[in-house]
Design an enzyme around this catalytic site. Structure first.
Site, mmCIF file in Angstrom:
data_model
loop_
_atom_site.group_PDB
_atom_site.id
_atom_site.type_symbol
_atom_site.label_atom_id
_atom_site.label_comp_id
_atom_site.label_asym_id
_atom_site.label_seq_id
_atom_site.Cartn_x
_atom_site.Cartn_y
_atom_site.Cartn_z
ATOM 1 N N ALA A 152 -3.176 1.769 -5.872
ATOM 2 C CA ALA A 152 -2.811 2.541 -4.743
ATOM 3 C C ALA A 152 -3.182 4.023 -4.923
ATOM 4 C CB ALA A 152 -1.441 2.677 -4.815
ATOM 5 N N CYS A 173 3.711 -4.784 -3.910
ATOM 6 C CA CYS A 173 5.022 -5.010 -3.247
ATOM 7 C C CYS A 173 5.253 -6.551 -2.579
ATOM 8 C CB CYS A 173 5.374 -4.033 -2.401
ATOM 9 S SG CYS A 173 5.578 -2.419 -3.379
#
Length: 434
Positions: free
Chosen positions: A10, A42
């Site tokens: 990320a 996630c």
């Protein structure tokens, strides 16, 4: 000019992409130790559950995409073992040295399970990478375990418990502290416990785990174990290079995401950021923070002058169809931060009852002296994300309760009642701030 990024998920890829937008001539290289970049971490519990059918569906971009479309060189399997900042170079495990003018450290975090013996057994898993999730899903399909234990009741822990239960296992969650979801909040813990137990998952708080036995954990039968006991920032490389850490143990940065070493920036789950409510550094490893802070780090590493104003710690997790959302501080956390907290907790319908509204719980926390909102919690089957985002926006704006009470929120039977639960809670809380 050469920009080097350590970490290809990320924060690292956000940094690289932002730097490229600002400077099309910049030479950018991303070094990722693992085999996969740019994946939705996630989403790993949903792959284990079976809702996400293929692991590749979690991958957003490939190295080839970045090379072709962004002119960014992304190298997988490139483990950095040292940063030699005086020479402006890093050393790879294979012995290669890669030079840079500016550096972004986005080394992430790992499960903090070093104090637990037996974690290398074949029935023990983590849920941090795509490879972790693939191994766990294959184990569930091949071995058909009946009893699962999850160590840790943070976000990953409760999502893993949900996924195991939906696979038909009897599941027990063991949490060392007396609270769940990394928040000192008895009300939230009680609500999570009720939701888990109503779906056949046992929650045991105050249980420390020192060892995992072949067939049980802390006396609980276990054919499969998921270790989700907190996050520890990966800072060893940075520390050896002379990068300073903050009080949390993560990398200390300024509002430009720059470290104490000029030209070295850090972002993501390895770095601290400013907490807007307290205006002090905090370590809150969340994907949203990693992406935003990574953009700022990349911009400034490319010569920009951007700043990251901070976060308020907003998060939401789904447990068997109910959203548990928090932002800012609970009462106990606010008190520990030096506030004089007051709170109001209400139950109201998310929509009119005639349109299928369900009970929603809202708790607002404010500082008695100033009347300023400092936190909130929303629990409900629908609308929890939207409502917690409203509270988060209020925290960013440093709103007082009386200002929050006057917000002009939308009303329509398919979406919300005339008096939104947020406003009802604010009306109650305002009485305590006078």
């Amino acid at each position: 000019m050469a920009l080097l990024v350590i970490g290809g998920v990320a924060a690292g890829l956000s940094a690289a992409a932002r730097a490229r937008r600002l400077d099309p001539r910049l030479e950018i290289t991303v070094l990722e130790k693992g085999p996969v970049i740019s994946y939705g971490a996630c989403g790993l519990p949903y792959f284990v559950e079976g809702r996400v059918r293929e692991a590749r569906d979690l991958i957003v971009y490939t190295p080839e995409y970045f090379r072709k479309e962004r002119k960014i060189e992304v190298r997988t399997g490139a483990r950095v073992i040292a940063i030699a900042h005086p020479k402006r170079e890093v050393v790879l495990e294979a012995g290669e040295r890669v030079r840079y003018e500016s550096l972004v450290i986005a080394t992430g975090a790992r499960t903090a399970a070093s104090g637990i013996a037996g974690t290398e057994q074949p029935q023990v898993f983590r849920l941090h990478t795509i490879e972790d999730a693939e191994r766990l899903r294959a184990f569930l399909g091949e071995k058909k375990p009946k009893n699962g234990v999850v160590i840790g009741a943070g976000y990953i822990g409760v999502e893993a418990a949900d996924a195991l239960r939906r696979n038909g296992l009897r599941v027990t969650v063991l949490e060392r502290s007396q609270d769940v979801l990394l928040r000192r909040d008895p009300m939230l813990t009680a609500a999570v416990r009720h939701q888990l137990e109503s779906h056949g998952v046992e929650l045991r708080c105050g249980v420390g785990v020192g060892a995992i036995e072949p067939d049980r954990v802390a006396g609980v039968p276990a054919d499969v174990v998921v270790v989700a006991a907190g996050f520890k920032p990966n800072v060893e490389l940075a520390v050896e290079a002379g990068v300073e850490l903050g009080r949390s143990g993560a990398i200390r940065t300024d509002d430009r995401m720059e470290t104490n070493l000029r030209g070295v920036f850090a972002a993501g789950d390895c770095a601290e950021v400013n907490h807007v409510v307290t205006n002090r550094p905090a370590f809150l490893p969340l994907g949203t923070t990693a992406n935003k802070a990574g953009r700022v780090a990349g911009a400034n590493a490319a010569g920009g002058r951007e700043r990251f104003p901070g976060i308020v710690g907003t998060s939401i997790v789904g447990i068997f169809g109910v959203g548990f959302a928090t932002t800012g501080f609970s009462v106990e956390q606010a008190r520990a931060e030096g506030f004089s907290p007051v709170s109001a907790r209400i139950e109201a319908y998310s929509r009119p009852r005639y349109y299928g509204g369900t009970k929603t719980t809202v708790e607002l926390v404010a500082d008695r002296a100033s009347g300023r909102l400092v936190g909130g919690t929303v629990i409900g089957e629908d609308g929890a994300a939207g409502r917690i985002n409203v509270i988060a926006a209020a925290l960013h704006a440093r709103m007082r309760v009386d200002e929050f009470e006057e917000l002009d929120l939308a009303y329509s039977p398919p979406f919300s009642p005339t008096w939104d639960p947020l406003l009802i809670a604010a009306q109650q809380l305002k009485k305590s701030c006078r």
